[in-house]
Write an enzyme that holds these catalytic residues in place. Structure first.
Site, PDB file in Angstrom:
ATOM      1  N   LYS A 114     -42.044 -19.787 -14.934  1.00  0.00           N
ATOM      2  CA  LYS A 114     -41.346 -19.615 -13.660  1.00  0.00           C
ATOM      3  C   LYS A 114     -41.087 -20.965 -13.007  1.00  0.00           C
ATOM      4  O   LYS A 114     -40.056 -21.166 -12.381  1.00  0.00           O
ATOM      5  CB  LYS A 114     -42.166 -18.731 -12.720  1.00  0.00           C
ATOM      6  CG  LYS A 114     -42.094 -17.256 -13.081  1.00  0.00           C
ATOM      7  CD  LYS A 114     -42.840 -16.403 -12.078  1.00  0.00           C
ATOM      8  CE  LYS A 114     -42.842 -14.939 -12.511  1.00  0.00           C
ATOM      9  NZ  LYS A 114     -43.804 -14.145 -11.730  1.00  0.00           N
ATOM     10  N   LYS A 196     -36.510  -8.034 -26.045  1.00  0.00           N
ATOM     11  CA  LYS A 196     -37.020  -6.865 -25.332  1.00  0.00           C
ATOM     12  C   LYS A 196     -35.960  -6.306 -24.390  1.00  0.00           C
ATOM     13  O   LYS A 196     -35.195  -7.067 -23.804  1.00  0.00           O
ATOM     14  CB  LYS A 196     -38.240  -7.312 -24.508  1.00  0.00           C
ATOM     15  CG  LYS A 196     -39.315  -6.260 -24.368  1.00  0.00           C
ATOM     16  CD  LYS A 196     -40.555  -6.859 -23.735  1.00  0.00           C
ATOM     17  CE  LYS A 196     -40.733  -6.322 -22.341  1.00  0.00           C
ATOM     18  NZ  LYS A 196     -41.972  -6.734 -21.699  1.00  0.00           N
ATOM     19  N   LYS A 199     -33.934  -5.299 -17.629  1.00  0.00           N
ATOM     20  CA  LYS A 199     -32.848  -5.088 -16.671  1.00  0.00           C
ATOM     21  C   LYS A 199     -32.276  -6.424 -16.190  1.00  0.00           C
ATOM     22  O   LYS A 199     -31.265  -6.444 -15.501  1.00  0.00           O
ATOM     23  CB  LYS A 199     -33.309  -4.231 -15.501  1.00  0.00           C
ATOM     24  CG  LYS A 199     -34.396  -4.865 -14.695  1.00  0.00           C
ATOM     25  CD  LYS A 199     -34.980  -3.932 -13.678  1.00  0.00           C
ATOM     26  CE  LYS A 199     -36.324  -4.445 -13.235  1.00  0.00           C
ATOM     27  NZ  LYS A 199     -37.426  -3.542 -13.396  1.00  0.00           N
TER      28      LYS A 199
END
Ligand code: TRP
Length: 331
Positions: A114, A196, A199
Site C-alpha cells: 500500500k 484473482k 472488483k
C-alpha cells in the site's frame, strides 16, 4: 455445559461483493453459525485508511450488511454489527498500539504494498491497521478467525499481541487462530484466469457481483476467456475452463472432474450456458433478499442496532479487564 467457541471476522465496506468474496468468505461464515458463537462486523473504521466519500461509505456499509444477511447469515444466530458503533475497538487499539513495535508493523507486506501504491496518502492509519484488526479479534476472545490467505501476517500480529499482553500482565486474551479457506475456493477473473477475481479489476467483465442481474451474469460468463483446445477438462493448462468448473462445483457441491466428464464431446458454448444458469439460479434468492432489505432499511437498522448492543456487551467486559490490568483507575 460446553461453551461454544468464538468466531470473529469482518469485511471492509469497500463496494459490492463479488462471487469470489462470497465463495471465499461469506459462504463459509454461514456454515459456522450453528456451531460457534459468531461475531461478524462491517469494518468501517478500517475502510477510512483509504480516502472515502462519506456518502459512498454510508451506502457501502448498509449494502455490505444487506449482503451478509442475504447470503444467509442469520441475525438471530450471529452478532452482526458495525465496527464504528462499538468504541471499545478504538480503546483497545490504543493500548495495543503502545505494545506494538514499529519494526513488526514495518514488516507487513500489505503495508509495504500500500505504501508503494498510495504515497500521497501514506497515513498512520494504514500503518497501524493490523493493530486495529488485533483489537477487533481480541475484544471478543475469538478462538477462530476466518480470513483470506492475505491476512496471515495480520493474524500473526494479533496472536503475538495477545501473548505479549498475557505475559506482561496476566492471562487476559484467548490466542486466536486464523481459519483459512482451502485453495478450492479461489475464484479467478473471468477475463484473466491467472488473476484473482476482484472488483478493483478495471474490466467489469472480469468479475460477477452478487448484485448483478441475470442478464449481466449470463453475458459475463459467455464472454469469459477460455482457450482454443475445445475440451472441457479440469486442468491447470486450461485456467479459464478450470475456473468455470470451480465455480460450478462450488455452487452445485459436485466434483469438478465429474462435471467436466459430463461435457465430453460438447463445446464450450453448451458448458458456459449451463454454468451461467447454475450461477443465476443460485444467486436469484440472494439477490431478491438483498433488494428487499435495501428497500426496507428499517429492518437492517434493527439488526445492526441489536448486534451493536450484543457486541458491546462482550467487548466492554474485555476492555474493563484490560484497563484494570494496565493500571487505569476505574471510574
Ligand atoms: N483486514 C481484513 C481484510 O481486509 C478485514 C478485517 C478487519 C478483519 N478486522 C478484522 C478480518 C478482524 C478478520 C478479523 O480482509
Amino acid at each position: 455445559m460446553d461453551e461454544k467457541k468464538v468466531i470473529f471476522s469482518g469485511a471492509q465496506p469497500s463496494g459490492k461483493m463479488t462471487l469470489g468474496n462470497y465463495l471465499g468468505a461469506i459462504k463459509n461464515w454461514t456454515l459456522l453459525q450453528d456451531e460457534y458463537e459468531c461475531y461478524y462486523s462491517v469494518v468501517d473504521l478500517h475502510a477510512i485508511t483509504v480516502p472515502q466519500k462519506p456518502e459512498v461509505l454510508r451506502n457501502n456499509t448498509i449494502e455490505l450488511l444487506a449482503q451478509y444477511i442475504a447470503c444467509g447469515l442469520d441475525p438471530e444466530k450471529n452478532t452482526i454489527f458495525i465496527q464504528s458503533h462499538v468504541k471499545e475497538h478504538l480503546e483497545l487499539m490504543w493500548v495495543l498500539n503502545t505494545m506494538t513495535y514499529m519494526g513488526e508493523l514495518n514488516r507487513m507486506t500489505q503495508f509495504k504494498d500500500k505504501a508503494k501504491k498510495s504515497e500521497e496518502n501514506l497515513n498512520a492509519g494504514l500503518f497501524t491497521y493490523p493493530v486495529l484488526m488485533a483489537a477487533d479479534i481480541l475484544l471478543y476472545q475469538a478462538d477462530l478467525v476466518p480470513v483470506g490467505e492475505d491476512q496471515r501476517q495480520h493474524m500473526e500480529i494479533a496472536r503475538d499481541l495477545a501473548n505479549r499482553f498475557n505475559n506482561r500482565y496476566s492471562e487476559t486474551f484467548t490466542i486466536p487462530e486464523g481459519y483459512m479457506p482451502k485453495e478450492g475456493a479461489r475464484i479467478m477473473s473471468l477475463q484473466d484466469p491467472t488473476k484473482k477475481m476482484s472488483k478493483s479489476d478495471s474490466d467489469p467483465n472480469g468479475y460477477i457481483l452478487l448484485a448483478d442481474d441475470s442478464d449481466a451474469i449470463v453475458k459475463k460468463i459467455k464472454k469469459s476467456v477460455t482457450d482454443s483446445l475445445g475440451v472441457v477438462k479440469y486442468s491447470d493448462e486450461q485456467p479459464g475452463i478450470k475456473n468455470l468448473l470451480d465455480i460450478c462445483a462450488n455452487f452445485s457441491g459436485r466434483d469438478p472432474q465429474d462435471i467436466a466428464a459430463q461435457y465430453e464431446g460438447k463445446g464450450y458454448g453448451a458448458f458456459k450456458t449451463d454454468v451461467a444458469e447454475i450461477v443465476v439460479e443460485y444467486l436469484r434468492p440472494i439477490k431478491e433478499k438483498y433488494d428487499y432489505m435495501l428497500a426496507n432499511k428499517d429492518y437492517l437498522r434493527d439488526i445492526y442496532l441489536a448486534g451493536d448492543v450484543k457486541a458491546q456487551e462482550k467487548a466492554s467486559k474485555t476492555l474493563k479487564a484490560v484497563y484494570e490490568k494496565v493500571g487505569f483507575i476505574p471510574r
